[in-house]
Scaffold this active site. Structure first.
Site, PDB file in Angstrom:
ATOM      1  N   ARG A   1       0.875  -1.190   0.000  1.00  0.00           N
ATOM      2  CA  ARG A   1       0.000   0.000   0.000  1.00  0.00           C
ATOM      3  C   ARG A   1       0.897   1.219   0.000  1.00  0.00           C
ATOM      4  O   ARG A   1       1.744   1.386   0.889  1.00  0.00           O
ATOM      5  CB  ARG A   1      -0.910   0.024   1.235  1.00  0.00           C
ATOM      6  CG  ARG A   1      -1.574   1.393   1.391  1.00  0.00           C
ATOM      7  CD  ARG A   1      -2.734   1.415   2.304  1.00  0.00           C
ATOM      8  NE  ARG A   1      -3.868   0.728   1.730  1.00  0.00           N
ATOM      9  CZ  ARG A   1      -5.127   0.879   2.132  1.00  0.00           C
ATOM     10  NH1 ARG A   1      -5.403   1.716   3.123  1.00  0.00           N
ATOM     11  NH2 ARG A   1      -6.103   0.205   1.570  1.00  0.00           N
TER      12      ARG A   1
ATOM     13  N   HIS B   1      -7.307   0.885  -6.810  1.00  0.00           N
ATOM     14  CA  HIS B   1      -7.517   0.026  -5.624  1.00  0.00           C
ATOM     15  C   HIS B   1      -8.238  -1.250  -6.087  1.00  0.00           C
ATOM     16  O   HIS B   1      -9.392  -1.480  -5.747  1.00  0.00           O
ATOM     17  CB  HIS B   1      -8.356   0.799  -4.604  1.00  0.00           C
ATOM     18  CG  HIS B   1      -8.360   0.209  -3.219  1.00  0.00           C
ATOM     19  ND1 HIS B   1      -7.566  -0.866  -2.847  1.00  0.00           N
ATOM     20  CD2 HIS B   1      -9.069   0.546  -2.105  1.00  0.00           C
ATOM     21  CE1 HIS B   1      -7.786  -1.148  -1.570  1.00  0.00           C
ATOM     22  NE2 HIS B   1      -8.688  -0.312  -1.100  1.00  0.00           N
TER      23      HIS B   1
ATOM     24  N   ASP C   1     -17.276   7.237  -2.023  1.00  0.00           N
ATOM     25  CA  ASP C   1     -16.048   7.121  -1.243  1.00  0.00           C
ATOM     26  C   ASP C   1     -15.823   8.468  -0.582  1.00  0.00           C
ATOM     27  O   ASP C   1     -16.491   9.471  -0.916  1.00  0.00           O
ATOM     28  CB  ASP C   1     -14.886   6.735  -2.191  1.00  0.00           C
ATOM     29  CG  ASP C   1     -13.592   6.383  -1.460  1.00  0.00           C
ATOM     30  OD1 ASP C   1     -13.611   6.258  -0.214  1.00  0.00           O
ATOM     31  OD2 ASP C   1     -12.558   6.236  -2.133  1.00  0.00           O
TER      32      ASP C   1
ATOM     33  N   CYS D   1     -16.286   1.750   0.336  1.00  0.00           N
ATOM     34  CA  CYS D   1     -15.104   0.943   0.699  1.00  0.00           C
ATOM     35  C   CYS D   1     -14.696   1.132   2.155  1.00  0.00           C
ATOM     36  O   CYS D   1     -14.022   0.277   2.718  1.00  0.00           O
ATOM     37  CB  CYS D   1     -13.948   1.285  -0.234  1.00  0.00           C
ATOM     38  SG  CYS D   1     -13.421   3.006  -0.165  1.00  0.00           S
TER      39      CYS D   1
ATOM     40  N   ARG E   1     -13.740  -8.301   1.878  1.00  0.00           N
ATOM     41  CA  ARG E   1     -12.338  -8.046   1.529  1.00  0.00           C
ATOM     42  C   ARG E   1     -11.515  -9.301   1.796  1.00  0.00           C
ATOM     43  O   ARG E   1     -10.640  -9.662   1.002  1.00  0.00           O
ATOM     44  CB  ARG E   1     -11.784  -6.865   2.340  1.00  0.00           C
ATOM     45  CG  ARG E   1     -12.313  -5.492   1.938  1.00  0.00           C
ATOM     46  CD  ARG E   1     -11.893  -5.079   0.535  1.00  0.00           C
ATOM     47  NE  ARG E   1     -10.445  -5.057   0.372  1.00  0.00           N
ATOM     48  CZ  ARG E   1      -9.646  -4.062   0.764  1.00  0.00           C
ATOM     49  NH1 ARG E   1     -10.160  -2.980   1.306  1.00  0.00           N
ATOM     50  NH2 ARG E   1      -8.333  -4.124   0.568  1.00  0.00           N
TER      51      ARG E   1
HETATM   52  N1  NVA Z   1      -9.978   6.732  -1.866  1.00  0.00           N
HETATM   53  C1  NVA Z   1      -9.585   6.355  -0.523  1.00  0.00           C
HETATM   54  C2  NVA Z   1      -9.810   4.891  -0.317  1.00  0.00           C
HETATM   55  C3  NVA Z   1      -9.524   4.398   1.064  1.00  0.00           C
HETATM   56  C4  NVA Z   1      -9.689   2.934   1.206  1.00  0.00           C
HETATM   57  C5  NVA Z   1      -8.144   6.728  -0.283  1.00  0.00           C
HETATM   58  O1  NVA Z   1      -7.315   6.540  -1.190  1.00  0.00           O
HETATM   59  O2  NVA Z   1      -7.841   7.228   0.790  1.00  0.00           O
HETATM   60  N1   CP Z   2     -11.228   0.055   2.121  1.00  0.00           N
HETATM   61  C1   CP Z   2      -9.956   0.006   2.516  1.00  0.00           C
HETATM   62  O1   CP Z   2      -9.020  -0.266   1.756  1.00  0.00           O
HETATM   63  O2   CP Z   2      -9.804   0.225   3.859  1.00  0.00           O
HETATM   64  P1   CP Z   2      -8.435   0.471   4.620  1.00  0.00           P
HETATM   65  O3   CP Z   2      -7.880   1.774   4.137  1.00  0.00           O
HETATM   66  O4   CP Z   2      -8.820   0.518   6.066  1.00  0.00           O
HETATM   67  O5   CP Z   2      -7.497  -0.663   4.308  1.00  0.00           O
END
Ligand code: NVA
Ligand code: CP
Length: 310
Positions: A107, A134, A225, A265, A293
């Site tokens: 990540r 994602h 989101d 999400c 997930r």
């Molecule tokens: N669009 C959000 C998704 C979090 C799971 C982000 O990138 O922070």
């Molecule tokens: N939806 C998602 O990826 O959640 P986290 O950022 O908590 O991993």
């Protein structure tokens, strides 16, 4: 061995197999305690290394539990605890991790960091979220959709708000399966046009809508989101809130859909991108989505290890 960097790299049948495997493995272990290993333990003896350069709750939990349920083991590496955080190169890190783990998940912010890790790793690399996309999330989202609304074929899914990383992966998925994606996104936060064009060239049915109401009408799912993603400048929050306010998922918007479910999400911010009424209401399936997930990630891990069909 296959990396899992973006849904755009997959064929339609790959995504179909991922959704089916996630659902089948979920059903097969119904009633078992969460830590029990699946009967076939397909990844026994294998190790997953997870690198976090950004915070995570669900991705961390689901990959960790999912790998254990597959019979494997996990190692969690936070950037601040690694030499990566002190300037060790991605390429050297990739080579070292390849000596200790059988599959890696990252990540991070820049998508290029992920690509570079994959270029230099001798093991499969999974995108656990970048600023660009994602893909793991969308496998869980589509699996959740089918649990509640049946096969995706011919159905309309509405995305409302930011044309962000999650939206981009939905666009990629629309090129792989037979559903309509209706996007209601303000111009200044649009999904990159090249992504829409590439998906349409592969047959995606993407409808660009002027209003949230137009997108929601007839949709079987309303999806949104947060308005400020992890890679966005927090100083833009106010400007973003003003732009996105007309796209908030409200009960009035849900009422325009075709008995729609609500997907997010998570993490969610009540009364920003979604009203508390919808988020906590009977059509919200966000916690099924979060649970899925794990089931979806297990399918992704098997795909990467060449064991999806084993
Ligand atoms: N669009 C959000 C998704 C979090 C799971 C982000 O990138 O922070
Ligand atoms: N939806 C998602 O990826 O959640 P986290 O950022 O908590 O991993």
């Amino acid at each position: 061995m296959s990396h899992f960097l973006d849904l755009a790299d997959l064929q339609g049948e790959d995504l179909r197999h991922l959704l089916d495997a996630g659902a089948a493995r979920k059903a097969a272990r119904a009633g078992l305690p969460k830590g029990a290993v699946d009967a076939d333990a397909p990844l026994a003896g294998h190790v997953l290394a997870m690198i976090f350069e950004k915070p995570s709750t669900r991705t961390r939990l689901s990959f960790d539990l999912g790998m254990r349920q597959l019979g494997g083991q996990t190692m969690v590496l936070n950037q601040s605890d690694m030499q990566l955080g002190r300037g060790e190169s991605i390429s050297d890190t990739a080579q070292v991790i390849s000596r200790f783990a059988d599959v890696a998940m990252l990540r991070t912010g820049p998508h290029e960091t992920l690509s570079e890790l994959a270029r230099h790793a001798q093991i499969p690399v999974i995108n656990g979220l970048t600023a660009h996309s994602h893909p793991c999330q969308i496998v869980a989202d589509l699996m959740t959709f089918e649990e509640h609304k049946g096969r995706l074929n011919g159905q309309r899914l509405a995305w409302l708000g930011d044309g962000n990383n999650v939206a981009v992966s939905f666009v990629h998925a629309a090129a792989l399966l037979d559903f309509e994606l209706a996007l209601a996104v303000p111009d200044s936060f649009a999904v990159p046009p090249a992504e829409i064009e590439a998906a349409r060239a592969k047959g995606a049915k993407i409808t660009l809508c002027e209003t949230a109401e137009a997108a929601a009408t007839g949709a079987s799912a309303l999806i949104t989101d947060c308005w400020v993603s992890m890679s966005d400048d927090p100083a833009t929050a106010e400007k973003r809130a003003a732009s996105f306010a007309p796209y908030q998922v409200t009960q009035a918007l849900m009422d325009l859909g075709d008995d729609p479910i609500f997907l997010h999400c998570l993490p969610a911010y009540r009364d920003s991108e979604v009203s508390a009424q919808v988020m906590d209401g009977p059509r919200s399936v966000v916690f099924d989505e979060a649970e899925n997930r794990a089931h979806a990630q297990k399918a992704v891990l098997l795909y990467c290890m060449g064991k999806l069909h084993a």
